[in-house]
Design a protein around this motif. Structure first.
Motif, PDB file in Angstrom:
ATOM      1  N   UNK A  22      16.842 -58.607   7.996  1.00 26.43           N
ATOM      2  CA  UNK A  22      17.505 -59.315   6.890  1.00 26.43           C
ATOM      3  C   UNK A  22      16.840 -60.651   6.609  1.00 26.43           C
ATOM      4  N   UNK A  23      16.443 -61.343   7.665  1.00 28.03           N
ATOM      5  CA  UNK A  23      15.808 -62.646   7.478  1.00 28.03           C
ATOM      6  C   UNK A  23      14.437 -62.491   6.821  1.00 28.03           C
ATOM      7  N   UNK A  24      13.655 -61.520   7.255  1.00 28.79           N
ATOM      8  CA  UNK A  24      12.353 -61.272   6.635  1.00 28.79           C
ATOM      9  C   UNK A  24      12.518 -60.922   5.156  1.00 28.79           C
ATOM     10  N   UNK A  27      13.294 -63.964   3.138  1.00 31.44           N
ATOM     11  CA  UNK A  27      12.125 -64.820   2.987  1.00 31.44           C
ATOM     12  C   UNK A  27      11.113 -64.262   1.982  1.00 31.44           C
ATOM     13  N   UNK A  28      11.446 -63.112   1.378  1.00 28.31           N
ATOM     14  CA  UNK A  28      10.593 -62.558   0.334  1.00 28.31           C
ATOM     15  C   UNK A  28       9.724 -61.396   0.752  1.00 28.31           C
ATOM     16  N   UNK A  32       5.297 -53.194   1.968  1.00 32.83           N
ATOM     17  CA  UNK A  32       5.016 -52.264   3.066  1.00 32.83           C
ATOM     18  C   UNK A  32       5.071 -52.944   4.431  1.00 32.83           C
ATOM     19  N   UNK A  33       4.812 -54.244   4.469  1.00 39.68           N
ATOM     20  CA  UNK A  33       4.883 -54.953   5.747  1.00 39.68           C
ATOM     21  C   UNK A  33       6.287 -54.881   6.342  1.00 39.68           C
ATOM     22  N   UNK A  34       7.297 -55.067   5.497  1.00 39.32           N
ATOM     23  CA  UNK A  34       8.678 -55.014   5.985  1.00 39.32           C
ATOM     24  C   UNK A  34       9.009 -53.606   6.482  1.00 39.32           C
TER      25      UNK A  34
END
Length: 87
Positions: A22-24, A27-28, A32-34
Motif C-alpha cells: 500500500x505504501x509503495x 508513493x506512485x 510492473x515493479x509493484x
C-alpha cells in the motif's frame, strides 16, 4: 534535550507485506515493479532447520528477506517517513 533511540535489529521481520505494498502504491509505484514486488513477497514461507531436523513450513505475512536488494530497498521505503513522525 530529547534523545530517541531506535532498535532496528529485528525490524526487518516486522514489515507488513500488505502495508508495504500500500505504501509503495501511495508513493506512485503502479507499474510492473509493484507487481514484481508483490509476486516476490506473495506466498512467503519459512522453516527452521537444525541438524537433520526440518520444521514444517509456515506462511508469513511480514518481513522482508535480508540480504536481498528488494529486502533492503523495501525496508528503507517502509521507514522513509519516520523523520516526519518524530518531531
Amino acid at each position: 534535550m530529547d534523545i530517541v533511540y531506535f532498535d532496528f535489529l529485528k525490524s526487518f521481520g516486522k514489515v507488513s507485506h500488505d502495508y508495504l505494498i500500500k505504501k509503495l502504491h501511495s508513493l506512485g509505484m503502479r507499474d510492473k515493479r509493484l507487481y514484481w514486488i508483490c509476486d516476490f513477497l506473495n506466498d512467503c514461507s519459512q522453516f527452521v532447520s537444525y541438524n537433520k531436523y526440518i520444521s514444517t513450513s509456515v506462511k508469513v505475512g511480514s518481513g522482508v528477506p535480508q540480504g536481498s536488494v528488494v529486502g533492503s530497498a523495501s525496508f528503507v521505503t517502509f521507514i522513509d517517513d519516520l523523520p516526519d513522525a518524530v518531531s
